[in-house]
Write a protein that holds these residues in place. Structure first.
Motif, PDB file in Angstrom:
ATOM      1  N   ASN A   1      55.019  78.814  43.798  1.00 11.93           N
ATOM      2  CA  ASN A   1      56.012  79.482  42.957  1.00 11.93           C
ATOM      3  C   ASN A   1      56.085  78.842  41.567  1.00 11.93           C
ATOM      4  OD1 ASN A   1      56.658  81.239  45.018  1.00 11.93           O
ATOM      5  ND2 ASN A   1      58.429  80.052  45.693  1.00 11.93           N
TER       6      ASN A   1
ATOM      7  N   LYS B   1      53.701  77.152  40.071  1.00 14.86           N
ATOM      8  CA  LYS B   1      52.459  77.449  39.362  1.00 14.86           C
ATOM      9  C   LYS B   1      52.505  78.836  38.741  1.00 14.86           C
ATOM     10  CE  LYS B   1      47.464  77.578  40.005  1.00 14.86           C
ATOM     11  NZ  LYS B   1      46.367  77.327  40.955  1.00 14.86           N
ATOM     12  N   VAL B   2      52.936  79.815  39.502  1.00 12.27           N
ATOM     13  CA  VAL B   2      53.016  81.188  39.005  1.00 12.27           C
ATOM     14  C   VAL B   2      53.987  81.285  37.822  1.00 12.27           C
ATOM     15  CG1 VAL B   2      53.776  83.529  39.608  1.00 12.27           C
ATOM     16  CG2 VAL B   2      52.290  82.259  41.157  1.00 12.27           C
ATOM     17  N   MET B   3      55.162  80.672  37.956  1.00 17.61           N
ATOM     18  CA  MET B   3      56.161  80.727  36.887  1.00 17.61           C
ATOM     19  C   MET B   3      55.663  80.024  35.628  1.00 17.61           C
ATOM     20  SD  MET B   3      59.124  81.836  36.076  1.00 17.61           S
ATOM     21  CE  MET B   3      60.781  81.511  35.564  1.00 17.61           C
TER      22      MET B   3
ATOM     23  N   GLN C   1      52.546  79.554  34.747  1.00 16.23           N
ATOM     24  CA  GLN C   1      51.480  80.384  34.177  1.00 16.23           C
ATOM     25  C   GLN C   1      52.048  81.558  33.379  1.00 16.23           C
ATOM     26  OE1 GLN C   1      49.374  81.053  37.887  1.00 16.23           O
ATOM     27  NE2 GLN C   1      47.627  79.869  37.139  1.00 16.23           N
ATOM     28  N   LYS C   2      53.140  82.130  33.851  1.00 16.22           N
ATOM     29  CA  LYS C   2      53.760  83.272  33.164  1.00 16.22           C
ATOM     30  C   LYS C   2      54.472  82.875  31.876  1.00 16.22           C
ATOM     31  CE  LYS C   2      54.712  86.201  37.171  1.00 16.22           C
ATOM     32  NZ  LYS C   2      55.782  86.799  37.991  1.00 16.22           N
ATOM     33  N   THR C   3      55.020  81.661  31.832  1.00 13.30           N
ATOM     34  CA  THR C   3      55.889  81.296  30.716  1.00 13.30           C
ATOM     35  C   THR C   3      55.289  80.299  29.735  1.00 13.30           C
ATOM     36  OG1 THR C   3      56.969  79.511  31.965  1.00 13.30           O
ATOM     37  CG2 THR C   3      57.961  81.728  32.099  1.00 13.30           C
TER      38      THR C   3
ATOM     39  N   ARG D   1      53.444  78.380  26.853  1.00  7.37           N
ATOM     40  CA  ARG D   1      52.995  78.730  25.501  1.00  7.37           C
ATOM     41  C   ARG D   1      52.860  77.438  24.708  1.00  7.37           C
ATOM     42  NH1 ARG D   1      56.886  78.296  21.570  1.00  7.37           N
ATOM     43  NH2 ARG D   1      59.033  78.143  22.256  1.00  7.37           N
TER      44      ARG D   1
ATOM     45  N   ALA E   1      57.094  75.417  29.017  1.00  6.02           N
ATOM     46  CA  ALA E   1      57.143  76.438  30.063  1.00  6.02           C
ATOM     47  C   ALA E   1      58.467  76.311  30.808  1.00  6.02           C
ATOM     48  CB  ALA E   1      55.973  76.270  31.032  1.00  6.02           C
TER      49      ALA E   1
END
Length: 109
Positions: A14, A16-18, A20-22, A24, A65
């Motif tokens: 969870n 890792k996914v978050m 990766q999405k956020t 910058r 992130a």
């Protein structure tokens, strides 16, 4: 228990996914402004550590992130170090498992 050790595998996935999405890139100026918000008392030992770290790595690549737990994660790829903030709750240094995860994610950017 530290922030990123000994968590179940699903929590890691969870996170890792978050991240990766956020994730910058973030500029040094943005990080300095964030530091002013997170450390309103300049004599706070964390404030000193944070600003000393930024001063020691002025040309580094930095990333920011979010985690599923709403922590802000700041990672310096050049030094391989990072810090997390849970606004109004706490902060800490990112431990080896989290650093490996961030290194893996930022290597693909």
């Amino acid at each position: 228990m530290s922030y990123d050790d000994d968590w179940p595998d699903m929590t890691w996935e969870n996170r890792k996914v978050m991240v990766q999405k956020t994730i910058r890139t973030v500029t040094l100026d943005e990080l300095k402004k964030l530091g002013e918000v997170r450390f309103p008392i300049v004599t706070d030992p964390w404030c000193v550590r944070y600003n000393d770290f930024l001063a020691a790595h002025p040309d580094a690549d930095y990333f920011i992130a979010q985690s599923p737990e709403h922590a802000e994660v700041i990672y310096c790829r050049d030094s391989g170090k990072g810090v997390w903030f849970l606004p109004d709750k706490g902060m800490g240094v990112i431990q080896p498992n989290g650093l490996r995860l961030l290194a893996e994610i930022t290597a693909k950017l």
